[in-house]
Design a protein around this motif. Structure first.
Motif, PDB file in Angstrom:
ATOM      1  N   ARG A 249       0.823  -1.279  -0.056  1.00 51.96           N
ATOM      2  CA  ARG A 249       0.079  -0.053  -0.230  1.00 51.96           C
ATOM      3  C   ARG A 249       0.829   1.240  -0.046  1.00 51.96           C
ATOM      4  N   PRO A 250       0.501   2.175  -0.698  1.00 49.31           N
ATOM      5  CA  PRO A 250       1.499   3.491  -0.508  1.00 49.31           C
ATOM      6  C   PRO A 250       1.791   4.051   0.875  1.00 49.31           C
ATOM      7  N   MET A 251       2.847   4.204   1.188  1.00 53.32           N
ATOM      8  CA  MET A 251       2.926   5.113   2.451  1.00 53.32           C
ATOM      9  C   MET A 251       2.643   6.554   2.136  1.00 53.32           C
ATOM     10  N   LEU A 252       2.103   7.170   3.244  1.00 55.45           N
ATOM     11  CA  LEU A 252       1.679   8.541   3.182  1.00 55.45           C
ATOM     12  C   LEU A 252       2.351   8.916   4.629  1.00 55.45           C
ATOM     13  N   ARG A 253       3.570   9.142   4.685  1.00 54.55           N
ATOM     14  CA  ARG A 253       4.014   9.665   5.886  1.00 54.55           C
ATOM     15  C   ARG A 253       4.727  10.848   5.907  1.00 54.55           C
ATOM     16  N   LEU A 254       4.681  11.503   7.038  1.00 52.10           N
ATOM     17  CA  LEU A 254       5.125  12.980   7.213  1.00 52.10           C
ATOM     18  C   LEU A 254       6.175  12.894   8.385  1.00 52.10           C
ATOM     19  N   VAL A 255       7.664  13.354   7.902  1.00 54.93           N
ATOM     20  CA  VAL A 255       8.525  13.316   8.752  1.00 54.93           C
ATOM     21  C   VAL A 255       8.775  14.703   9.487  1.00 54.93           C
ATOM     22  N   GLN A 256       8.672  14.878  10.638  1.00 59.63           N
ATOM     23  CA  GLN A 256       8.654  16.130  11.409  1.00 59.63           C
ATOM     24  C   GLN A 256       9.994  16.319  12.122  1.00 59.63           C
ATOM     25  N   GLY A 257      11.024  17.105  11.728  1.00 52.88           N
ATOM     26  CA  GLY A 257      12.119  17.366  12.716  1.00 52.88           C
ATOM     27  C   GLY A 257      12.544  18.686  12.631  1.00 52.88           C
TER      28      GLY A 257
ATOM     29  N   MET B   5       6.509  18.320 -11.815  1.00 51.53           N
ATOM     30  CA  MET B   5       5.151  17.962 -12.037  1.00 51.53           C
ATOM     31  C   MET B   5       4.610  18.273 -13.496  1.00 51.53           C
ATOM     32  N   GLN B   6       5.433  19.167 -14.098  1.00 56.62           N
ATOM     33  CA  GLN B   6       4.857  19.659 -15.145  1.00 56.62           C
ATOM     34  C   GLN B   6       4.697  18.620 -16.368  1.00 56.62           C
ATOM     35  N   GLU B   7       3.854  19.006 -17.372  1.00 59.76           N
ATOM     36  CA  GLU B   7       3.544  18.200 -18.621  1.00 59.76           C
ATOM     37  C   GLU B   7       4.815  18.002 -18.877  1.00 59.76           C
ATOM     38  N   GLY B   8       4.872  16.586 -19.628  1.00 60.81           N
ATOM     39  CA  GLY B   8       5.998  16.404 -20.445  1.00 60.81           C
ATOM     40  C   GLY B   8       7.059  15.595 -19.423  1.00 60.81           C
ATOM     41  N   VAL B   9       6.918  15.675 -18.268  1.00 58.38           N
ATOM     42  CA  VAL B   9       7.937  15.007 -17.337  1.00 58.38           C
ATOM     43  C   VAL B   9       7.248  13.387 -17.093  1.00 58.38           C
ATOM     44  N   ALA B  10       7.829  12.456 -17.535  1.00 64.80           N
ATOM     45  CA  ALA B  10       7.340  11.162 -17.382  1.00 64.80           C
ATOM     46  C   ALA B  10       8.383  10.231 -16.750  1.00 64.80           C
ATOM     47  N   PHE B  11       7.974   9.475 -15.656  1.00 65.45           N
ATOM     48  CA  PHE B  11       9.197   8.668 -14.953  1.00 65.45           C
ATOM     49  C   PHE B  11       8.972   7.286 -15.754  1.00 65.45           C
ATOM     50  N   ALA B  12       9.978   6.467 -15.865  1.00 68.86           N
ATOM     51  CA  ALA B  12       9.958   5.118 -16.165  1.00 68.86           C
ATOM     52  C   ALA B  12       9.152   4.064 -14.913  1.00 68.86           C
ATOM     53  N   ARG B  13       9.787   4.261 -13.978  1.00 68.31           N
ATOM     54  CA  ARG B  13       8.984   3.486 -12.887  1.00 68.31           C
ATOM     55  C   ARG B  13       9.293   4.268 -11.453  1.00 68.31           C
ATOM     56  N   LEU B  14       8.454   5.324 -11.346  1.00 68.11           N
ATOM     57  CA  LEU B  14       8.380   6.171  -9.809  1.00 68.11           C
ATOM     58  C   LEU B  14       7.784   5.243  -8.714  1.00 68.11           C
ATOM     59  N   GLY B  15       8.884   5.119  -7.868  1.00 65.29           N
ATOM     60  CA  GLY B  15       8.387   4.142  -6.589  1.00 65.29           C
ATOM     61  C   GLY B  15       8.215   5.185  -5.432  1.00 65.29           C
ATOM     62  N   LEU B  16       8.856   6.223  -5.297  1.00 62.32           N
ATOM     63  CA  LEU B  16       8.964   7.156  -4.016  1.00 62.32           C
ATOM     64  C   LEU B  16       9.127   8.498  -4.268  1.00 62.32           C
ATOM     65  N   VAL B  17       8.355   9.311  -3.665  1.00 64.68           N
ATOM     66  CA  VAL B  17       8.106  10.721  -3.995  1.00 64.68           C
ATOM     67  C   VAL B  17       8.509  11.276  -2.566  1.00 64.68           C
TER      68      VAL B  17
ATOM     69  N   HIS C 182       5.103   5.495  -3.226  1.00 63.96           N
ATOM     70  CA  HIS C 182       5.077   5.711  -1.838  1.00 63.96           C
ATOM     71  C   HIS C 182       5.281   7.231  -1.760  1.00 63.96           C
ATOM     72  N   GLN C 183       5.026   7.865  -0.466  1.00 58.45           N
ATOM     73  CA  GLN C 183       5.141   9.246  -0.364  1.00 58.45           C
ATOM     74  C   GLN C 183       5.615   9.646   0.945  1.00 58.45           C
ATOM     75  N   LEU C 184       7.145  10.412   1.044  1.00 51.51           N
ATOM     76  CA  LEU C 184       7.574  10.914   2.087  1.00 51.51           C
ATOM     77  C   LEU C 184       7.609  12.268   2.243  1.00 51.51           C
ATOM     78  N   VAL C 185       6.922  12.910   3.137  1.00 52.81           N
ATOM     79  CA  VAL C 185       6.759  14.374   3.218  1.00 52.81           C
ATOM     80  C   VAL C 185       7.792  14.943   4.404  1.00 52.81           C
ATOM     81  N   LEU C 186       8.660  15.771   4.181  1.00 58.27           N
ATOM     82  CA  LEU C 186       9.665  16.352   5.159  1.00 58.27           C
ATOM     83  C   LEU C 186       9.094  17.727   5.727  1.00 58.27           C
ATOM     84  N   THR C 187       8.910  17.961   7.116  1.00 53.41           N
ATOM     85  CA  THR C 187       8.763  19.437   7.497  1.00 53.41           C
ATOM     86  C   THR C 187       9.378  19.777   8.651  1.00 53.41           C
ATOM     87  N   ALA C 188       9.849  20.998   8.702  1.00 57.78           N
ATOM     88  CA  ALA C 188      10.429  21.378   9.765  1.00 57.78           C
ATOM     89  C   ALA C 188       9.665  22.077  10.957  1.00 57.78           C
TER      90      ALA C 188
END
Ligand code: ADP
Ligand code: MG
Length: 704
Positions: free
Chosen positions: A301-309, A394-406, A434-440
């Motif tokens: 399942r896709p990770m949706l995690r915020l890392v705060q530090g 994120m713009q148009e025309g940007v295509a990934f071959a096999r994006l696994g983590l953002v 999967h998605q990893l979000v970093l915030t201070a």
């Protein structure tokens, strides 16, 4: 899928909110285009375009009664005019009134006709903010109009709302269009989307009355209460906005959790090599959070995690470890930062760490153009392992071959919809990354549940050993000259300084102007040293050139707006002055201060404030002097904001709310969650309508 019905004007009474703004009288294609730039496309978008603040032009203040830091209206006669060209053109106009005091009006942008109209003897009605200047009180770029010789000045009958606007759309015009839209507000029952029994249970004012009140406060409205956002009408709107945010996040989370993600177990080999090559050992907190992330990544399942530090807690290396897990599993990683400055820093770090391991790191930002861009795009499509960039990713025309983590850094600068857009890039069959979000920005738990209802949260609650805390002092603006002298002395010792201008204005233009004023002042005062200027109105190239010059030590001082707030890293800068610090929330002060204290040398932060200080501002500055600990500051922030914080989250940029302020309105959250649960289950159509109403385009995107 949310479809948008464009109805002919004749159907206005059926659902006036969905009518395109172009159907309003007097709104032609040009005006409609300006409105569209503000995201105002339908009549209901205008209903919900809420004032940022209010101006009190209902009375005239005697010049003798003006207080620095306050906005006021004055009436006076021009006594003297001077045009100076010492550093840049400026026009100084002294006016006097019956209180026998003089006020200086200062203009840096003016045309000849304007200058010629301001002759001695002219009567003026001005509105602006008074501040201390070299020759006493002054107003920089006040609004003004000339008065006929004999006629008495007419004052407004009610407070005037100030709306967020955009270049080319004057405040009067915008207010006029909003007025026309308000005339189409349907009867209360038709406008309401929250089930009536819940409105009653939580004592919510009618939405119709609330909208009319905030757009058109009656003559007896209380400015203080309105400015604090505590009027029941504002609270009613804040409730609905928080509810909508909550519903929208819950829906997105549910949708994403239905999807499948690639399982990123990997061999651990690259990660071992990275760790072995680091000059430091991970802190226990970094290790723990790294493991939490690792456990998510192996799930289908896709990770949706915020890392705060906290600032400097070492989030980047945790992100790099996650990236390597993806690379070991044959997947690509996208790392997105909100500004080019920050993205470039990541690029440098990632290349430094990953290239020795044979991992390709590509660069894709707005300023990568032409052949270089084509090449980068081709590499991304062919499967380059890691791609670092800005929203250009994120713009148009940007295509990934096999994006696994953002990986998204400094989350609060991105809207939820931007997060989703990148997530969409990864659609590979039905696999989402999967998605990893970093915030201070440390987020207290209750708030995290609401603001980030779509994310799980991990905390790096420990700093690496050996940091010297920043010494912080608070100094009155009356001693500004002394502070500038101290900077001068520091420059002579080879230190570099930031001077941060923090005016909270409704447009980037006004913020830039305030920074220009400070830049002129410091350039004049710091003889022999170069002073740079950076603000949001510069082109990315210009910003980069200024930052490069500052990093290279060619500029001794950098005057900046809060654009430097996130992530910027110039270790030699060891001194920071924050102007009007009394107006900022603790979270933002802490972010700003985090720009210094990054090198070996001891650092200092000067919080310049405009006296007299209110009780809350005094406490905030005290907290800043007492501690450098982001989590303590965040807790204190919430505690202090409770009783009344003028600056909402809107201004601090944490989340883009129109009226709600997570800290101020935290007491609404339990009810919001209750109503939200009920509506998700029982009122799906109203839920969709609420999201359309408050989030509009973003929601359309999310469901597309
Ligand atoms: P932030 O969390 O603010 O993004 P960074 O990841 O930029 O922090 O880290 C700040 C600095 O600390 C960097 O120079 C980084 O290399 C260093 N660093 C990270 N982790 C550690 C550690 N465990 N020990 C010592 N230094 C570290
Ligand atoms: Mg960082």
């Amino acid at each position: 899928m949310v479809t948008r019905t464009v109805r002919p004007a004749s159907a206005v009474d059926a659902d006036p909110g969905l009518t395109p703004v172009g159907a309003l009288p007097g709104v032609g294609p040009a005006l409609a285009a300006s409105l569209a730039r503000l995201g105002l496309e339908r009549v209901q978008d205008l209903w919900f375009h809420l004032p940022l603040r209010y101006e009190d032009k209902t009375r005239i203040t005697a010049i003798a009664d003006l207080r620095a830091g306050e906005r006021a209206q004055v009436e006076g006669v021009v006594e003297a005019v001077e045009r100076g060209f010492r550093y840049r053109p400026q026009l100084k106009v002294a006016i006097g009134d019956a209180s026998r005091q003089t006020l200086l009006l200062r203009f840096f942008h003016f045309n000849r006709a304007q200058a010629e109209q301001l002759l001695p003897g002219t009567r003026l009605l001005c509105y602006g903010e008074a501040r201390h200047g070299a020759q006493g009180l002054e107003m920089v770029h006040p609004n003004y109009r000339r008065l006929d010789e004999a006629a008495a000045a007419t004052v407004d009958e009610a407070l005037s709302p100030v709306y967020p606007t955009t270049e080319g759309l004057g405040p009067k015009r915008l207010a006029g269009v909003i007025g026309k839209a308000l005339a189409l507000l349907p009867p209360a029952a038709q406008l309401e989307l929250i089930p009536p029994e819940w409105c009653a249970r939580h004592g919510l004012t009618s939405l119709r009355d609330a909208l009319l009140y905030v757009h058109r406060p009656p003559p007896d409205a209380h400015l203080g209460q309105l400015m604090l956002g505590r009027h029941p009408a504002q609270q009613r709107l804040a409730f609905e906005e928080l509810l909508t945010q909550h519903l929208s996040l819950k829906r997105m989370r549910a949708a994403v959790r239905q999807r499948r993600a690639p399982q990123l177990g990997g061999t651990g080999e690259l990660r071992q090599r990275l760790l072995a090559g680091l000059a430091f050992r991970l802190t226990a907190a970094q290790q723990r959070v790294g493991e939490e992330v690792g456990r998510d990544l192996v799930q289908p399942r896709p990770m949706l995690r915020l890392v705060q530090g906290d600032v400097g807690s070492g989030k980047t290396v945790v992100a790099a470890l996650a990236a390597l897990a993806a690379v070991e599993s044959g997947c690509q990683v996208a790392l997105m930062a909100p500004t080019e400055l920050l993205a470039e820093q990541h690029l440098r770090n990632f290349r430094h760490w990953l290239q020795p391991l044979g991992v390709e790191v590509e660069w894709l930002a707005g300023k990568v153009t032409g052949k270089a861009r084509q090449r980068a795009l081709a590499r991304v499509a062919e499967g380059a392992s890691v791609v670092v960039g800005t929203h250009a990713l994120m713009q148009e025309g940007v295509a990934f071959a096999r994006l696994g983590l953002v990986i998204v850094d400094e989350q609060h600068r991105f809207g939820v919809q931007q997060r989703l857009a990148l997530r969409d890039k990864g659609r590979d069959g039905d696999l989402v990354p999967h998605q990893l979000v970093l915030t201070a920005t440390p987020i207290p738990r209750t708030l995290a549940m609401s603001a980030y209802a779509d994310l799980d949260v991990s905390s790096i609650d420990e700093l690496p050993p050996g940091r010297t805390p920043v010494q912080t002092v608070a100094i009155s603006n009356a001693r500004r000259i002394e502070v500038i002298e101290r900077i001068h002395a520091a420059c002579r010792e080879g230190r570099q300084a930031y001077w941060v201008c923090t005016l909270i204005e409704e447009s980037e233009q006004l913020r830039a102007q305030a920074a220009e004023v400070a830049h002129a002042e410091l350039s004049a005062a710091l003889a022999g040293f170069r002073v740079g200027l950076i603000h949001g109105r510069l082109k990315p190239k210009e910003k980069q050139a200024v930052m490069d010059a500052f990093k290279a030590g060619e500029l001794a001082v950098l005057v900046a707006t809060t654009v430097i707030e996130v992530g910027v890293d110039v270790p030699n800068a060891s001194l920071m002055v924050i102007e009007n610090s009394e107006r900022l929330g603790l979270a933002q002060l802490h972010q700003l201060r985090g720009r210094v204290g990054r090198g070996e040398v001891a650092s200092n932060c000067v919080l310049l404030y405009q006296p007299p200080l209110g009780q809350l501002a005094r406490e905030r500055l005290q907290v800043m002097r007492d501690t450098n600990d982001g989590f303590r500051i965040a807790e204190k922030d919430l505690e202090l904001r409770g009783p009344g914080e003028v600056l909402g989250t809107r201004q601090t940029g944490q989340l883009s709310f129109r009226i709600a302020d997570l800290a101020r309105d935290a007491h609404l959250l339990p009810a919001v969650q209750q109503v939200g649960e009920y509506m998700l289950a029982e009122y799906p159509r109203q839920t969709t309508q609420l999201i359309e109403r408050w989030i509009g385009g973003a929601a359309r995107y999310a469901h597309a």
